[in-house]
Write an enzyme that holds these catalytic residues in place. Structure first.
Site, PDB file in Angstrom:
ATOM      1  N   GLU B  65       0.804  -1.224   0.000  1.00 23.17           N
ATOM      2  CA  GLU B  65       0.000   0.000   0.000  1.00 23.17           C
ATOM      3  C   GLU B  65       0.832   1.266   0.000  1.00 23.17           C
ATOM      4  O   GLU B  65       0.397   2.312  -0.486  1.00 23.17           O
ATOM      5  CB  GLU B  65      -0.973   0.008   1.179  1.00 23.17           C
ATOM      6  CG  GLU B  65      -2.107  -1.013   1.070  1.00 23.17           C
ATOM      7  CD  GLU B  65      -1.744  -2.377   1.649  1.00 23.17           C
ATOM      8  OE1 GLU B  65      -0.545  -2.590   1.949  1.00 23.17           O
ATOM      9  OE2 GLU B  65      -2.639  -3.230   1.798  1.00 23.17           O
ATOM     10  N   PHE B 127     -11.855  -7.258  13.998  1.00 22.50           N
ATOM     11  CA  PHE B 127     -10.777  -7.733  13.142  1.00 22.50           C
ATOM     12  C   PHE B 127     -10.383  -6.658  12.138  1.00 22.50           C
ATOM     13  O   PHE B 127     -11.232  -6.079  11.478  1.00 22.50           O
ATOM     14  CB  PHE B 127     -11.210  -9.013  12.411  1.00 22.50           C
ATOM     15  CG  PHE B 127     -10.156  -9.517  11.462  1.00 22.50           C
ATOM     16  CD1 PHE B 127      -8.921  -9.941  11.940  1.00 22.50           C
ATOM     17  CD2 PHE B 127     -10.379  -9.533  10.093  1.00 22.50           C
ATOM     18  CE1 PHE B 127      -7.937 -10.373  11.066  1.00 22.50           C
ATOM     19  CE2 PHE B 127      -9.392  -9.967   9.218  1.00 22.50           C
ATOM     20  CZ  PHE B 127      -8.171 -10.392   9.706  1.00 22.50           C
ATOM     21  N   GLN B 128      -9.117  -6.413  12.032  1.00 21.98           N
ATOM     22  CA  GLN B 128      -8.554  -5.406  11.125  1.00 21.98           C
ATOM     23  C   GLN B 128      -9.183  -4.030  11.304  1.00 21.98           C
ATOM     24  O   GLN B 128      -9.366  -3.292  10.337  1.00 21.98           O
ATOM     25  CB  GLN B 128      -8.666  -5.868   9.670  1.00 21.98           C
ATOM     26  CG  GLN B 128      -7.741  -7.045   9.399  1.00 21.98           C
ATOM     27  CD  GLN B 128      -7.558  -7.342   7.930  1.00 21.98           C
ATOM     28  OE1 GLN B 128      -8.440  -7.087   7.118  1.00 21.98           O
ATOM     29  NE2 GLN B 128      -6.415  -7.907   7.593  1.00 21.98           N
ATOM     30  N   LYS B 177     -17.534  -0.771   6.276  1.00 17.55           N
ATOM     31  CA  LYS B 177     -17.989  -1.672   5.218  1.00 17.55           C
ATOM     32  C   LYS B 177     -19.505  -1.606   5.013  1.00 17.55           C
ATOM     33  O   LYS B 177     -19.990  -1.662   3.882  1.00 17.55           O
ATOM     34  CB  LYS B 177     -17.559  -3.096   5.556  1.00 17.55           C
ATOM     35  CG  LYS B 177     -17.824  -4.049   4.412  1.00 17.55           C
ATOM     36  CD  LYS B 177     -17.517  -5.472   4.790  1.00 17.55           C
ATOM     37  CE  LYS B 177     -18.312  -6.390   3.879  1.00 17.55           C
ATOM     38  NZ  LYS B 177     -18.359  -7.737   4.404  1.00 17.55           N
ATOM     39  N   MET B 484      24.079   8.797   1.821  1.00 16.07           N
ATOM     40  CA  MET B 484      23.987  10.103   2.451  1.00 16.07           C
ATOM     41  C   MET B 484      24.349  10.017   3.931  1.00 16.07           C
ATOM     42  O   MET B 484      24.999  10.908   4.484  1.00 16.07           O
ATOM     43  CB  MET B 484      22.585  10.678   2.257  1.00 16.07           C
ATOM     44  CG  MET B 484      22.430  12.092   2.751  1.00 16.07           C
ATOM     45  SD  MET B 484      23.614  13.200   1.988  1.00 16.07           S
ATOM     46  CE  MET B 484      22.637  13.886   0.667  1.00 16.07           C
TER      47      MET B 484
HETATM   48  C1  LIG Z   1      12.347   5.896   5.079  1.00 16.75           C
HETATM   49  C2  LIG Z   1      13.637   6.555   5.373  1.00 16.75           C
HETATM   50  N1  LIG Z   1      14.494   5.982   6.253  1.00 16.75           N
HETATM   51  C3  LIG Z   1      15.683   6.564   6.533  1.00 16.75           C
HETATM   52  C4  LIG Z   1      16.034   7.745   5.946  1.00 16.75           C
HETATM   53  C5  LIG Z   1      17.349   8.435   6.289  1.00 16.75           C
HETATM   54  N2  LIG Z   1      18.216   8.492   5.087  1.00 16.75           N
HETATM   55  C6  LIG Z   1      18.300   9.607   4.335  1.00 16.75           C
HETATM   56  S1  LIG Z   1      19.275   9.389   3.001  1.00 16.75           S
HETATM   57  C7  LIG Z   1      19.638   7.816   3.450  1.00 16.75           C
HETATM   58  C8  LIG Z   1      20.555   6.966   2.613  1.00 16.75           C
HETATM   59  C9  LIG Z   1      19.937   6.573   1.340  1.00 16.75           C
HETATM   60  O1  LIG Z   1      20.717   5.575   0.761  1.00 16.75           O
HETATM   61  P1  LIG Z   1      20.513   5.145  -0.731  1.00 16.75           P
HETATM   62  O2  LIG Z   1      19.077   4.900  -1.011  1.00 16.75           O
HETATM   63  O3  LIG Z   1      21.425   4.032  -1.041  1.00 16.75           O
HETATM   64  O4  LIG Z   1      20.911   6.459  -1.543  1.00 16.75           O
HETATM   65  P2  LIG Z   1      22.310   7.234  -1.584  1.00 16.75           P
HETATM   66  O5  LIG Z   1      22.320   8.237  -0.479  1.00 16.75           O
HETATM   67  O6  LIG Z   1      23.386   6.214  -1.429  1.00 16.75           O
HETATM   68  O7  LIG Z   1      22.307   7.882  -2.917  1.00 16.75           O
HETATM   69  C10 LIG Z   1      18.981   7.466   4.627  1.00 16.75           C
HETATM   70  C11 LIG Z   1      19.102   6.169   5.284  1.00 16.75           C
HETATM   71  C12 LIG Z   1      15.093   8.322   5.057  1.00 16.75           C
HETATM   72  N3  LIG Z   1      15.328   9.489   4.455  1.00 16.75           N
HETATM   73  N4  LIG Z   1      13.926   7.694   4.778  1.00 16.75           N
END
Ligand SMILES: Cc1ncc(C[n+]2csc(CCOP(=O)(O)OP(=O)(O)O)c2C)c(N)n1
Lengths: 170, 583
Positions: B65, B127-128, B177, B484
């Site tokens: 979803e 439920f749910q 529902k 990042m």
């Molecule tokens: C759902 C979620 N969890 C954690 C983060 C924190 N976060 C920001 S950038 C990042 C790294 C992303 O890694 P990747 O998808 O490999 O992209 P890259 O930065 O290597 O280009 C994280 C963990 C986030 N923004 N969103």
């Protein structure tokens, strides 16, 4: 009492006209809670138009945050109108019920005090007296201070109601 | 599922002419111009899925979803029309929360229909059963719990109006529902009942004149355009305004394309990973006017040091944005397009040549750059993609380093050609959002640029792409790290890497092939162009695994919580102090 002025300046009274629907109170409360604002008093009551309810909220905190809260609350779809009111532009009233321990020694003093403050004794027996007081928050605070000496066993306050003066709408 | 059959809805209680709440709902969705519904069924919404069998609305079955919400979001950002999501109660509903929050943060119109237990069971832990209205409340523009079948058309009409007017945002409708299964006897075209909802349009004339005066007195003005300008369709108005005044423009991450980034007057994106010259403009301008941006902390870093000495002007449709972050010297609440169309009448061109020259100097002094000497970089892949597509493609990104590099190198010439999760920074957004954008704009080339981390959060939607043979191109910038976060750990935490190594990721080319999708691997600098061309030429979905160097960092960088003065343009040689900003 040096604090008292500060406390007063930080206390805000906000009046809201909202759609009379379930969940509105939660939405409003969330706007406050999310910004770390504590609601001191809240009155929800019917308005003249049964489709709407009136909320009067008393809250303490910094005015910039409050300004943001009012603007965010105004954005709620169920919010018809919201406004902060000062002591000058609106009538403020609160109601208190105070239960005071009664002894043969203090009863007469309490009755005198109640009269002086133009409050009503609404219930009494040889153990306790219940006083009903309507007035401004300051008046209620003052009465509470005086009665404390005699032992207040219970207190219920309604929270503040406000109404804009003159033909302004609240 | 049984094949589509053109029969009456299954109900033994209704006379032949009578319709159910679900059928009324689907009729209203049709009347509101809905083309696609992104969703996944469950017990409480079977009556609605049943009513969809006979509808011209196309159902896109997702694998999760969250994917449905990001698809609806991508559809909405690419087309300007609200995206629609339909899910079951309980876990189906809670799986939409991230997508709803993502849409809310970026003011994206979306209507989310959630199933709910039957009304007599509400609040009894049926439920749910999940209190999705309660759970989603801080992340929606508005929400409804349907308590009367005959209210369905009014609620839908209001929802579609609310979601895409003023400052757009998601609206959730919780449908017990029995409300959809029961008979509908009301009007399909009722009146709306939302007296508390007003939409600002034209700005206040006095406010506009005050703003015009400040423009006329400014020597070094700067226009900052944000997502609000895209939403307000203010592209032409912004362009006319900039051309008349000859003022430099910078854009937020989501404001890309409102004013062409290929134009010499455009300084590109500002903020944490914005260009050095846009950030220099912030320091040196004497007036900054935001058009539909909310002075996000990724832009102004440290409010106390933000554009000190400059007049700050703010145009926004949301009155609550006024003074929320920046106290404006002049502000107009209204629709960005309408306000600019009026404002332009009252401003006079000033001599901005010296100012523009100053900024041009910064542009040559501190250009965006990368090197191909140490292996394949993400920038090379992204830059090459840009050179091949030149702003023709709709670029959709995920969140992380690749997102910032894409923002830097994919110059954008029109709003709605750049989709990215800005406010929420939701990993997992990019790929499904690209799918939604492709559904909404079937003739456009849609390219998702995603990280190897974020892609894996919503990658089951490869099945959705395969089923619909959607020609989206997905480029995984594969640095084998949560890049990042690794960058922050390297720069600010003594390179103590913690929880960022993505060992165990699958072979993405094989993964694509497992879904019957074309997979392409890029690992050499000299192959980038030919492989990208091969992907772009392919008439169908492609998943590209671009194996880039593992430890590339995004620069420029303004550390979180710092002002533009503290911009780091070259990789630092010393350890930096830990950032004080929010995230
Ligand atoms: C759902 C979620 N969890 C954690 C983060 C924190 N976060 C920001 S950038 C990042 C790294 C992303 O890694 P990747 O998808 O490999 O992209 P890259 O930065 O290597 O280009 C994280 C963990 C986030 N923004 N969103």
């Amino acid at each position: 009492m040096a604090n008292k002025n500060n406390k007063k300046r930080d206390t805000h009274t906000i009046s809201m006209l909202v759609a009379n629907k379930p969940g509105v109170l939660v939405r409003v409360a969330m706007v406050f809670a999310r910004r770390g604002y504590n609601i001191d008093a809240l009155v929800v009551s019917p308005s003249v138009n049964p489709l709407y309810s009136r909320m009067t909220i008393t809250a303490k905190g910094d005015p910039n945050t409050l300004d943001q809260i009012i603007k965010q609350a105004a954005k709620l779809i169920d919010m018809i109108h919201t406004e902060e009111h000062s002591d000058v532009d609106a009538i403020h009233r609160e109601l208190a019920l105070l239960k005071v321990k009664a002894t043969p020694a203090n009863k007469a003093t309490i009755v005198k005090l109640a009269k002086k403050f133009r409050t009503h004794i609404v219930n009494e027996n040889d153990k306790a007296i219940i006083i009903e007081q309507t007035g401004t928050t300051d008046e209620l605070d003052a009465m509470e201070m005086l009665l404390k000496k005699h032992g207040i066993t219970e207190m219920v306050r309604s929270g503040k109601l406000v109404m804009a003066k003159g033909k302004e709408s609240t | 599922m049984t094949p589509k059959h053109k029969t009456k809805t299954h109900s033994k209680f209704l006379s032949p002419k009578q319709i159910t709440g679900a059928e009324a709902l689907v009729k209203c969705l049709e009347n509101n111009g809905v083309e696609y519904i992104f969703g996944l069924p469950g017990g409480s919404v079977i009556p609605i899925f049943d009513a969809l069998v006979n509808s011209k609305i196309k159902l896109v079955l997702v694998r999760h979803e969250q994917g449905a919400t990001h698809m609806a979001d991508g559809y909405a950002r690419a087309t300007g029309k609200p995206g629609v999501v339909l899910v079951t109660s309980g876990p189906g509903a809670t799986n939409t929360v991230t997508g709803i929050m993502t849409a809310h943060m970026d003011s994206v119109p979306m209507v989310v229909l959630t199933g709910q237990t039957i009304s007599p069971m509400l609040g009894k832990d049926a439920f749910q059963e999940a209190d999705i209205v309660g759970i989603s409340m801080p992340a929606v523009k508005h929400s409804y719990l349907v308590k009367n079948t005959n209210d369905i058309p009014r609620i839908l009409k209001e929802a579609f109006y609310i979601t895409n007017t003023g400052r757009p945002g998601p609206v959730l409708i919780d449908l017990p529902k029995d409300m959809v299964a029961g008979p509908f006897t009301g009007s399909l075209d009722p009146k709306m009942d939302i007296p508390g909802y007003t939409v600002p349009a034209k700005g206040n004339q006095k406010d506009i004149l005050k703003m015009a005066k400040m423009f006329n007195e400014a020597k070094k003005p700067l226009l900052l355009v944000g997502h609000g300008a895209v939403i307000a369709k203010a592209e032409d108005a912004v362009r006319a305004f900039v051309r008349k005044l000859k003022i430099p423009v910078t854009n937020t991450l989501l404001g890309k394309g409102v004013f062409p980034e290929t134009d010499p007057l455009n300084l590109g994106m500002l903020g944490m990973h914005g260009t050095a010259y846009a950030n220099k403009a912030l320091i040196n301008c004497d007036l900054i006017c935001s058009v539909g941006s909310r002075w996000d902390d990724r832009i102004n870093g440290n409010n106390a040091e933000f554009c000190v000495g400059a007049k700050k002007l703010h145009i926004d449709i949301d009155p609550a944005e006024m003074g929320k972050i920046v106290k404006p010297d002049a502000s107009v609440v209204g629709d960005a397009r309408l306000v600019l169309e009026e404002l332009i009448k009252h401003v006079e061109p000033q001599d901005t040549r010296a100012w523009i020259e100053e900024l041009a100097f910064y542009r040559t002094e501190f250009p965006l750059k990368y090197s191909n000497d140490h292996g394949l970089t993400a920038q090379k892949v992204i830059d090459e993609l840009y050179q091949l597509t030149k702003g023709k493609a709709t670029i959709v990104t995920d969140v992380g380093q690749h997102q910032m590099w894409a923002a830097q190198f994919c110059l954008t010439e029109h709003g709605r050609k750049w989709l990215s999760s800005g406010g929420a920074g939701t990993m997992g957004y990019g790929f499904p959002a690209a799918v939604g954008a492709q559904f909404g704009t079937p003739k456009e080339l849609v390219v998702a640029i995603v990280g190897d981390g974020g892609f894996q959060m919503t990658m089951p939607e490869l099945a959705t792409v395969a089923v619909h043979k959607l020609p989206v191109k997905v480029i995984i910038i594969n640095n084998r790290f949560l890049g990042m976060v690794r960058q922050w750990q390297e720069l600010f935490f003594g390179n103590r890497l913690s929880g960022v190594d993505l060992e165990g990721s699958p072979d993405f080319v094989k993964l694509a092939e497992a879904y019957g999708i074309k997979g392409i691997r890029i690992s050499k600098v000299e192959d980038v162009r030919s492989k990208l061309l091969e992907a772009l030429d392919h008439n169908g979905p492609v998943l590209i695994d671009a194996e880039v160097i593992k430890e590339g960092n995004v620069f420029p960088m303004v550390p979180a919580g710092k002002s533009a003065h503290h911009i780091i343009i070259e990789p630092p040689t010393t350890q930096l102090e830990k950032p004080t900003g929010s995230t």
